[in-house]
Scaffold this active site. Sequence first.
Site, PDB file in Angstrom:
ATOM      1  N   LYS A  78      81.725  -4.778  34.530  1.00 52.05           N
ATOM      2  CA  LYS A  78      80.976  -4.254  33.471  1.00 52.05           C
ATOM      3  C   LYS A  78      81.384  -5.408  32.298  1.00 52.05           C
ATOM      4  O   LYS A  78      82.639  -5.786  31.779  1.00 52.05           O
ATOM      5  CB  LYS A  78      81.709  -2.987  33.018  1.00 52.05           C
ATOM      6  CG  LYS A  78      81.699  -2.301  31.705  1.00 52.05           C
ATOM      7  CD  LYS A  78      82.060  -0.995  31.574  1.00 52.05           C
ATOM      8  CE  LYS A  78      83.024  -0.642  30.259  1.00 52.05           C
ATOM      9  NZ  LYS A  78      83.344   0.690  29.993  1.00 52.05           N
ATOM     10  N   LYS A  94      90.742  -3.702  33.528  1.00 55.15           N
ATOM     11  CA  LYS A  94      91.136  -4.595  32.289  1.00 55.15           C
ATOM     12  C   LYS A  94      92.440  -5.468  32.551  1.00 55.15           C
ATOM     13  O   LYS A  94      93.481  -4.632  32.338  1.00 55.15           O
ATOM     14  CB  LYS A  94      90.745  -3.956  31.296  1.00 55.15           C
ATOM     15  CG  LYS A  94      89.539  -3.100  30.928  1.00 55.15           C
ATOM     16  CD  LYS A  94      89.594  -1.951  29.843  1.00 55.15           C
ATOM     17  CE  LYS A  94      88.292  -1.613  29.532  1.00 55.15           C
ATOM     18  NZ  LYS A  94      88.322  -0.293  28.408  1.00 55.15           N
ATOM     19  N   ASP A 109      79.646   5.266  29.827  1.00 55.95           N
ATOM     20  CA  ASP A 109      81.048   5.317  29.564  1.00 55.95           C
ATOM     21  C   ASP A 109      81.152   6.326  27.895  1.00 55.95           C
ATOM     22  O   ASP A 109      81.106   5.497  26.907  1.00 55.95           O
ATOM     23  CB  ASP A 109      81.626   4.050  29.236  1.00 55.95           C
ATOM     24  CG  ASP A 109      83.065   4.158  28.845  1.00 55.95           C
ATOM     25  OD1 ASP A 109      83.901   5.019  28.556  1.00 55.95           O
ATOM     26  OD2 ASP A 109      83.950   3.232  28.507  1.00 55.95           O
ATOM     27  N   HIS A 163      85.239  -6.352  30.869  1.00 52.64           N
ATOM     28  CA  HIS A 163      85.560  -7.092  29.600  1.00 52.64           C
ATOM     29  C   HIS A 163      86.158  -5.914  28.780  1.00 52.64           C
ATOM     30  O   HIS A 163      86.470  -4.826  28.987  1.00 52.64           O
ATOM     31  CB  HIS A 163      84.216  -7.460  29.012  1.00 52.64           C
ATOM     32  CG  HIS A 163      83.276  -6.394  28.502  1.00 52.64           C
ATOM     33  ND1 HIS A 163      82.332  -6.289  27.694  1.00 52.64           N
ATOM     34  CD2 HIS A 163      83.381  -4.989  28.827  1.00 52.64           C
ATOM     35  CE1 HIS A 163      81.499  -5.510  27.472  1.00 52.64           C
ATOM     36  NE2 HIS A 163      82.374  -4.461  28.226  1.00 52.64           N
ATOM     37  N   ARG A 164      86.283  -6.552  27.421  1.00 51.41           N
ATOM     38  CA  ARG A 164      86.841  -5.569  26.092  1.00 51.41           C
ATOM     39  C   ARG A 164      85.706  -5.798  25.454  1.00 51.41           C
ATOM     40  O   ARG A 164      84.847  -6.594  25.229  1.00 51.41           O
ATOM     41  CB  ARG A 164      87.989  -5.831  25.677  1.00 51.41           C
ATOM     42  CG  ARG A 164      89.364  -5.824  26.669  1.00 51.41           C
ATOM     43  CD  ARG A 164      89.593  -4.578  27.219  1.00 51.41           C
ATOM     44  NE  ARG A 164      89.805  -3.239  26.355  1.00 51.41           N
ATOM     45  CZ  ARG A 164      90.800  -2.698  26.142  1.00 51.41           C
ATOM     46  NH1 ARG A 164      91.939  -3.069  26.861  1.00 51.41           N
ATOM     47  NH2 ARG A 164      90.845  -1.536  25.570  1.00 51.41           N
ATOM     48  N   SER A 165      85.741  -4.650  24.227  1.00 46.85           N
ATOM     49  CA  SER A 165      84.852  -4.743  23.378  1.00 46.85           C
ATOM     50  C   SER A 165      84.909  -5.948  22.333  1.00 46.85           C
ATOM     51  O   SER A 165      84.124  -6.631  21.887  1.00 46.85           O
ATOM     52  CB  SER A 165      84.610  -3.481  22.418  1.00 46.85           C
ATOM     53  OG  SER A 165      85.977  -3.306  21.806  1.00 46.85           O
ATOM     54  N   GLN A 213      80.110   6.260  23.712  1.00 47.00           N
ATOM     55  CA  GLN A 213      80.488   4.887  23.304  1.00 47.00           C
ATOM     56  C   GLN A 213      79.255   3.960  24.090  1.00 47.00           C
ATOM     57  O   GLN A 213      78.823   2.881  23.549  1.00 47.00           O
ATOM     58  CB  GLN A 213      81.929   4.471  23.889  1.00 47.00           C
ATOM     59  CG  GLN A 213      82.021   2.827  23.451  1.00 47.00           C
ATOM     60  CD  GLN A 213      83.557   2.906  23.824  1.00 47.00           C
ATOM     61  OE1 GLN A 213      84.456   3.425  23.149  1.00 47.00           O
ATOM     62  NE2 GLN A 213      83.792   2.277  25.087  1.00 47.00           N
ATOM     63  N   GLU A 214      79.146   4.006  25.490  1.00 44.65           N
ATOM     64  CA  GLU A 214      78.124   3.375  26.094  1.00 44.65           C
ATOM     65  C   GLU A 214      77.059   4.015  27.018  1.00 44.65           C
ATOM     66  O   GLU A 214      77.482   4.886  27.959  1.00 44.65           O
ATOM     67  CB  GLU A 214      79.071   2.522  27.072  1.00 44.65           C
ATOM     68  CG  GLU A 214      80.340   1.801  26.332  1.00 44.65           C
ATOM     69  CD  GLU A 214      81.480   0.966  27.094  1.00 44.65           C
ATOM     70  OE1 GLU A 214      80.805   0.634  28.128  1.00 44.65           O
ATOM     71  OE2 GLU A 214      82.339   0.787  26.589  1.00 44.65           O
ATOM     72  N   ASP A 239      89.247   4.984  32.977  1.00 50.80           N
ATOM     73  CA  ASP A 239      89.715   3.821  32.190  1.00 50.80           C
ATOM     74  C   ASP A 239      91.014   3.913  31.243  1.00 50.80           C
ATOM     75  O   ASP A 239      91.879   3.792  31.787  1.00 50.80           O
ATOM     76  CB  ASP A 239      88.546   3.433  31.276  1.00 50.80           C
ATOM     77  CG  ASP A 239      88.600   2.475  30.186  1.00 50.80           C
ATOM     78  OD1 ASP A 239      89.750   1.532  30.241  1.00 50.80           O
ATOM     79  OD2 ASP A 239      87.841   2.163  29.356  1.00 50.80           O
ATOM     80  N   GLU A 258      79.307  -4.721  21.422  1.00 47.97           N
ATOM     81  CA  GLU A 258      79.032  -5.235  23.011  1.00 47.97           C
ATOM     82  C   GLU A 258      77.580  -5.681  23.000  1.00 47.97           C
ATOM     83  O   GLU A 258      76.992  -5.855  24.182  1.00 47.97           O
ATOM     84  CB  GLU A 258      79.601  -4.220  23.980  1.00 47.97           C
ATOM     85  CG  GLU A 258      81.074  -4.003  24.004  1.00 47.97           C
ATOM     86  CD  GLU A 258      81.655  -3.082  24.997  1.00 47.97           C
ATOM     87  OE1 GLU A 258      80.696  -2.525  25.770  1.00 47.97           O
ATOM     88  OE2 GLU A 258      82.660  -2.811  25.106  1.00 47.97           O
ATOM     89  N   HIS A 288      82.018   1.949  18.769  1.00 48.62           N
ATOM     90  CA  HIS A 288      81.546   0.481  18.994  1.00 48.62           C
ATOM     91  C   HIS A 288      80.388   0.453  17.765  1.00 48.62           C
ATOM     92  O   HIS A 288      79.668  -0.418  17.798  1.00 48.62           O
ATOM     93  CB  HIS A 288      81.190   0.232  20.268  1.00 48.62           C
ATOM     94  CG  HIS A 288      82.352   0.035  21.197  1.00 48.62           C
ATOM     95  ND1 HIS A 288      82.224  -0.167  22.471  1.00 48.62           N
ATOM     96  CD2 HIS A 288      83.692   0.048  20.895  1.00 48.62           C
ATOM     97  CE1 HIS A 288      83.295  -0.110  22.981  1.00 48.62           C
ATOM     98  NE2 HIS A 288      84.202  -0.280  22.154  1.00 48.62           N
ATOM     99  N   GLU A 308      82.224   6.829  33.350  1.00 49.56           N
ATOM    100  CA  GLU A 308      83.629   6.605  33.001  1.00 49.56           C
ATOM    101  C   GLU A 308      84.283   7.407  32.076  1.00 49.56           C
ATOM    102  O   GLU A 308      83.545   7.926  31.088  1.00 49.56           O
ATOM    103  CB  GLU A 308      83.541   5.201  32.679  1.00 49.56           C
ATOM    104  CG  GLU A 308      84.796   4.491  32.267  1.00 49.56           C
ATOM    105  CD  GLU A 308      84.640   2.837  31.631  1.00 49.56           C
ATOM    106  OE1 GLU A 308      83.585   2.338  31.969  1.00 49.56           O
ATOM    107  OE2 GLU A 308      85.494   2.581  30.550  1.00 49.56           O
ATOM    108  N   SER A 342      88.670   1.113  21.479  1.00 50.22           N
ATOM    109  CA  SER A 342      88.962   2.340  22.125  1.00 50.22           C
ATOM    110  C   SER A 342      90.110   2.204  23.041  1.00 50.22           C
ATOM    111  O   SER A 342      89.752   2.630  24.222  1.00 50.22           O
ATOM    112  CB  SER A 342      87.542   3.009  22.308  1.00 50.22           C
ATOM    113  OG  SER A 342      87.023   2.588  23.659  1.00 50.22           O
TER     114      SER A 342
HETATM  115  P1  PGA Z   1      87.344  -0.847  24.264  1.00 49.14           P
HETATM  116  O1  PGA Z   1      85.998  -0.249  25.100  1.00 49.14           O
HETATM  117  O2  PGA Z   1      87.265  -2.541  24.834  1.00 49.14           O
HETATM  118  O3  PGA Z   1      86.946  -1.095  22.922  1.00 49.14           O
HETATM  119  O4  PGA Z   1      88.329  -0.278  24.859  1.00 49.14           O
HETATM  120  C1  PGA Z   1      85.565  -0.681  26.310  1.00 49.14           C
HETATM  121  C2  PGA Z   1      85.880   0.655  27.429  1.00 49.14           C
HETATM  122  O5  PGA Z   1      86.220   1.620  26.732  1.00 49.14           O
HETATM  123  O6  PGA Z   1      85.471   0.690  28.582  1.00 49.14           O
HETATM  124 ZN    ZN Z   2      86.048   2.777  28.907  1.00 53.93          ZN
END
Ligand code: PGA
Ligand code: ZN
Length: 426
Positions: free
Chosen positions: A390, A339, A243, A367-369, A164-165, A314, A206, A156, A287, A43
């Site tokens: 995170k 990131k 998030d 991190h990243r996904s 997403q999270e 983000d 994740e 994800h 987030e 994302s």
């Molecule tokens: P991504 O997701 O690594 O797929 O971008 C993580 C986030 O959105 O924080």
């Molecule tokens: Zn994010």
Amino acid sequence: MQARIAAINAMEILDSRGNPTVRVIVRLDDGTIAQASVPSGASTGEYEALELRDGDKKRYGGKGVLKAVTNVNELIAPKLKGMDPSRQGEVDRTMLDLDGTADKSKLGANAVLGVSMAVARAAAQSCGLPLYAYLGGAGARRLPVPMMNVINGGTHADNSVDFQEFMLMPHGAPSFSESLRAGAEVFHALKSIIHKRGMSTGVGDEGGFAPDLPNNEAGCELIVEAIKAAGYAPGKDVAIALDPATSAFATDAGYDLAKSKGGVKNSAEMTALWEKWIGDFPIVSIEDPLSEHDWSGFTALTAKLGGRCQIVGDDLYVTNTRFVARGIKESASNAVLIKLNQIGSVSETIETIEMCRRAGWRYIVSHRSGETEDSFIADFVVAMGGGQIKTGSLCRSERIAKYNRLLEIERELGAAAQFESPFTTA
Ligand code: PGA
Ligand code: ZN
């Protein structure tokens, strides 16, 4: 520093989703060898530095990174050979000049970042310091409170959850290791609750569970239940961080909660939803509560909720000082997600963090996904001292590698290790 860069080589490896990514190996003339591997998002924010992919559909569906590998081996390596690896800013600047674009699209941010991280690690190794101490100095001793993504939705996971999270934040623990234990215990309690309800305990990218829930709120309800079942107090011991990654479902018509069949909401309605959720659940951080294009919405939301909740940008900032400066000017949030691969080099990432510090904003290393076994960010977060990381759920080794490295750092720091909630002191 005496040692000089003798050789730089890149290779194509796979990330945790089975997609190609870049690994860089740096050799110094004192015999030091260090490597680093680059993560990859799903994302992604629109203005992230460019992840160079080959586009050759015959290899990995176009996702190969052989061009980026060649750029390291043939363009970057000859330029950096002979340089002092401890001059990180100079090394990174040399690559930026060689690239010459605003988004690293010539060399690829994956090529540049791989070299940048591997050079930092080689320099640390050569002077006999752990990476966190090399990058952070003698004062680097703060272990982060983890944000642990235990329910996955959005892009994800293939389920009915729009956001997403859903993350655990065991911020009331006395130490990092106790915080990790609390997170793992709640994760296992959550698994049995989901199993007992007859839902799937399969996990998303994740490592969080990805069940089909009746609605988005059910994610928070399940987590609160799991926190209690594991013997912890929701909010006090273990809080919730979210998030929703709303850019992923923002359409011209508004925020389209299509996966849960929740209708379409405008910016004010989304803000009202978060206000209700903050009242109903022990949420300490949200987030990307609005999309990366909704700057005025972010400012209004932060004015309304920023006193009660950490508001993190983000996709809005993509770890870029240009956007963070605007965010500070417009009071668009009160925290930034960091990131390395969004901006593409170690020294530019540090500049973004410095900007946050000057503004009195919080920052969370992430991190990243799509990840690898590289635990660079574990050392990086301790070096930067922001106190929050995170890095995913309590399963899947590419996530656990970071937690395990933090355990090592905590052990190494011994009595000097510091751990505190960013929320009780604010
Ligand atoms: P991504 O997701 O690594 O797929 O971008 C993580 C986030 O959105 O924080
Ligand atoms: Zn994010």
